[in-house]
Design a protein around this motif. Structure first.
Motif, PDB file in Angstrom:
ATOM      1  N   GLY A 179       0.816  -1.217   0.000  1.00  0.00           N
ATOM      2  CA  GLY A 179       0.000   0.000   0.000  1.00  0.00           C
ATOM      3  C   GLY A 179       0.845   1.260   0.000  1.00  0.00           C
ATOM      4  N   GLU A 180       2.152   1.106  -0.275  1.00  0.00           N
ATOM      5  CA  GLU A 180       3.057   2.257  -0.334  1.00  0.00           C
ATOM      6  C   GLU A 180       3.901   2.186  -1.605  1.00  0.00           C
ATOM      7  N   VAL A 181       4.582   3.309  -1.919  1.00  0.00           N
ATOM      8  CA  VAL A 181       5.511   3.314  -3.049  1.00  0.00           C
ATOM      9  C   VAL A 181       6.916   3.608  -2.538  1.00  0.00           C
ATOM     10  N   VAL A 182       7.896   3.174  -3.318  1.00  0.00           N
ATOM     11  CA  VAL A 182       9.299   3.366  -2.952  1.00  0.00           C
ATOM     12  C   VAL A 182       9.834   4.598  -3.672  1.00  0.00           C
ATOM     13  N   GLY A 183      10.431   5.519  -2.905  1.00  0.00           N
ATOM     14  CA  GLY A 183      11.070   6.680  -3.517  1.00  0.00           C
ATOM     15  C   GLY A 183      10.116   7.805  -3.871  1.00  0.00           C
ATOM     16  N   GLU A 184      10.629   8.744  -4.664  1.00  0.00           N
ATOM     17  CA  GLU A 184       9.892   9.962  -5.024  1.00  0.00           C
ATOM     18  C   GLU A 184       8.759   9.652  -6.001  1.00  0.00           C
ATOM     19  N   ILE A 185       7.592  10.255  -5.744  1.00  0.00           N
ATOM     20  CA  ILE A 185       6.448  10.059  -6.630  1.00  0.00           C
ATOM     21  C   ILE A 185       6.667  10.824  -7.941  1.00  0.00           C
ATOM     22  N   VAL A 186       6.401  10.143  -9.058  1.00  0.00           N
ATOM     23  CA  VAL A 186       6.472  10.803 -10.363  1.00  0.00           C
ATOM     24  C   VAL A 186       5.148  11.518 -10.600  1.00  0.00           C
ATOM     25  N   ASN A 187       5.131  12.819 -10.257  1.00  0.00           N
ATOM     26  CA  ASN A 187       3.932  13.644 -10.455  1.00  0.00           C
ATOM     27  C   ASN A 187       4.183  14.596 -11.621  1.00  0.00           C
ATOM     28  N   GLY A 188       3.303  15.566 -11.793  1.00  0.00           N
ATOM     29  CA  GLY A 188       3.433  16.487 -12.916  1.00  0.00           C
ATOM     30  C   GLY A 188       4.740  17.254 -12.925  1.00  0.00           C
ATOM     31  N   ASP A 189       5.132  17.804 -11.785  1.00  0.00           N
ATOM     32  CA  ASP A 189       6.382  18.572 -11.709  1.00  0.00           C
ATOM     33  C   ASP A 189       7.595  17.683 -11.963  1.00  0.00           C
ATOM     34  N   ARG A 190       7.533  16.455 -11.453  1.00  0.00           N
ATOM     35  CA  ARG A 190       8.645  15.510 -11.655  1.00  0.00           C
ATOM     36  C   ARG A 190       8.768  15.139 -13.139  1.00  0.00           C
ATOM     37  N   LYS A 191       7.631  14.989 -13.818  1.00  0.00           N
ATOM     38  CA  LYS A 191       7.671  14.681 -15.254  1.00  0.00           C
ATOM     39  C   LYS A 191       8.375  15.798 -16.024  1.00  0.00           C
ATOM     40  N   ALA A 192       8.050  17.041 -15.702  1.00  0.00           N
ATOM     41  CA  ALA A 192       8.685  18.177 -16.377  1.00  0.00           C
ATOM     42  C   ALA A 192      10.186  18.203 -16.083  1.00  0.00           C
ATOM     43  N   GLN A 193      10.541  17.920 -14.827  1.00  0.00           N
ATOM     44  CA  GLN A 193      11.958  17.883 -14.435  1.00  0.00           C
ATOM     45  C   GLN A 193      12.697  16.780 -15.197  1.00  0.00           C
ATOM     46  N   LEU A 194      12.067  15.619 -15.323  1.00  0.00           N
ATOM     47  CA  LEU A 194      12.681  14.500 -16.036  1.00  0.00           C
ATOM     48  C   LEU A 194      12.857  14.813 -17.516  1.00  0.00           C
ATOM     49  N   LEU A 195      11.876  15.500 -18.095  1.00  0.00           N
ATOM     50  CA  LEU A 195      12.002  15.910 -19.496  1.00  0.00           C
ATOM     51  C   LEU A 195      13.236  16.794 -19.676  1.00  0.00           C
ATOM     52  N   ARG A 196      13.409  17.749 -18.769  1.00  0.00           N
ATOM     53  CA  ARG A 196      14.587  18.625 -18.837  1.00  0.00           C
ATOM     54  C   ARG A 196      15.887  17.808 -18.703  1.00  0.00           C
ATOM     55  N   GLU A 197      15.900  16.878 -17.752  1.00  0.00           N
ATOM     56  CA  GLU A 197      17.110  16.088 -17.489  1.00  0.00           C
ATOM     57  C   GLU A 197      17.483  15.196 -18.677  1.00  0.00           C
ATOM     58  N   ILE A 198      16.485  14.545 -19.264  1.00  0.00           N
ATOM     59  CA  ILE A 198      16.757  13.661 -20.402  1.00  0.00           C
ATOM     60  C   ILE A 198      17.228  14.478 -21.599  1.00  0.00           C
ATOM     61  N   ALA A 199      16.584  15.617 -21.830  1.00  0.00           N
ATOM     62  CA  ALA A 199      16.985  16.485 -22.947  1.00  0.00           C
ATOM     63  C   ALA A 199      18.440  16.920 -22.785  1.00  0.00           C
ATOM     64  N   GLU A 200      18.798  17.297 -21.557  1.00  0.00           N
ATOM     65  CA  GLU A 200      20.177  17.733 -21.293  1.00  0.00           C
ATOM     66  C   GLU A 200      21.157  16.578 -21.523  1.00  0.00           C
ATOM     67  N   ARG A 201      20.772  15.395 -21.048  1.00  0.00           N
ATOM     68  CA  ARG A 201      21.628  14.220 -21.206  1.00  0.00           C
ATOM     69  C   ARG A 201      21.852  13.878 -22.683  1.00  0.00           C
ATOM     70  N   GLU A 202      20.820  14.090 -23.486  1.00  0.00           N
ATOM     71  CA  GLU A 202      20.895  13.761 -24.911  1.00  0.00           C
ATOM     72  C   GLU A 202      21.416  14.928 -25.755  1.00  0.00           C
ATOM     73  N   GLY A 203      21.702  16.055 -25.111  1.00  0.00           N
ATOM     74  CA  GLY A 203      22.187  17.210 -25.847  1.00  0.00           C
ATOM     75  C   GLY A 203      21.131  17.815 -26.755  1.00  0.00           C
ATOM     76  N   VAL A 204      19.888  17.803 -26.271  1.00  0.00           N
ATOM     77  CA  VAL A 204      18.743  18.274 -27.056  1.00  0.00           C
ATOM     78  C   VAL A 204      18.137  19.496 -26.376  1.00  0.00           C
TER      79      VAL A 204
END
Length: 224
Positions: free
Chosen positions: A137-162
């Motif tokens: 009934g619990e999750v492990v680690g940080e919840i992937v919510n709307g703000d986290r999705k936007a942050q991940l998009l930025r991180e992946i783009a930076e990693r890929e040089g995009v």
């Protein structure tokens, strides 16, 4: 779309999973198996409409899954239908050299199965806590919510040089709005009214492969 140099040079596409890549909300399917389907669906719908804070609604829904046998995850995974055009879209994107990612407020168990099936480069989702073969009934680690999705998009783009202007984000719910708003091309796919009104682009009747038209692909262009 704004006609600028980036429109013809997209390089990264990120997708929501539930009700976007698949025609289901996984947490609702798990809830049915746990005998709490109606309660969870009610909370899900309110969250997708933007009426509830995602983190709060997510924790409430996951808590209702407490005691569910973990073997149920596989049987649910077997019956999840891919959205029309998903397979065709992702295979074309791969052939065109795009990087692809699943950024999901759902669960890693199902997102990683999609990754293997369709060949996504990145997967970020929520990890269900399972102990002794039972959902806690619990999750492990940080919840992937709307703000986290936007942050991940930025991180992946930076990693890929995009640059962000070269990215595409696709989703249907209120928790997708942050990533849709910062992507070069934010697409509301068969989305809730709030999301459809807020996104610059929306696809409501075509399959997911309709996105190929938005990136300049034409019917006579064949990659096969």
């Amino acid at each position: 779309q704004e006609d600028n140099i980036f429109r013809r040079h997209r390089r990264l596409v990120v997708f929501d999973m539930d009700s976007t890549l698949i025609e289901a909300e996984v947490i609702d399917e798990l809830a049915k198996e746990a005998g709490v389907g109606d309660q969870v669906i009610e909370i899900t719908e309110a969250a997708m409409r933007g009426e509830l804070d995602f983190n709060e609604s997510f924790r409430r829904r996951v808590a209702l899954l407490k005691g569910l046998d973990a073997s149920v995850l596989e049987s649910v995974a077997q019956r999840l239908p891919l959205t029309e055009g998903a397979e065709d879209l992702v295979s074309h994107l791969k052939m065109l050299g795009f990087k692809t990612a699943i950024l999901s407020g759902g669960f890693t168990y199902f997102a990683e199965k999609l990754q293997k099936q369709l060949g996504f480069d990145y997967v970020y989702a929520n990890q269900l806590d399972i102990r002794d073969g039972v959902v806690t009934g619990e999750v492990v680690g940080e919840i992937v919510n709307g703000d986290r999705k936007a942050q991940l998009l930025r991180e992946i783009a930076e990693r890929e040089g995009v640059r962000l202007e070269q990215t595409i984000a696709v989703g249907d719910g209120a928790n997708d709005l942050p990533m849709l708003s910062i992507a070069g091309l934010g697409i509301a796919f068969r989305a809730k009214p709030l999301v459809r009104q807020s996104a610059k682009q929306a696809i409501s009747t075509l399959g997911l492969d309709g996105i190929l038209y938005l990136i300049g692909f034409r019917d006579r262009d064949s990659l096969r």
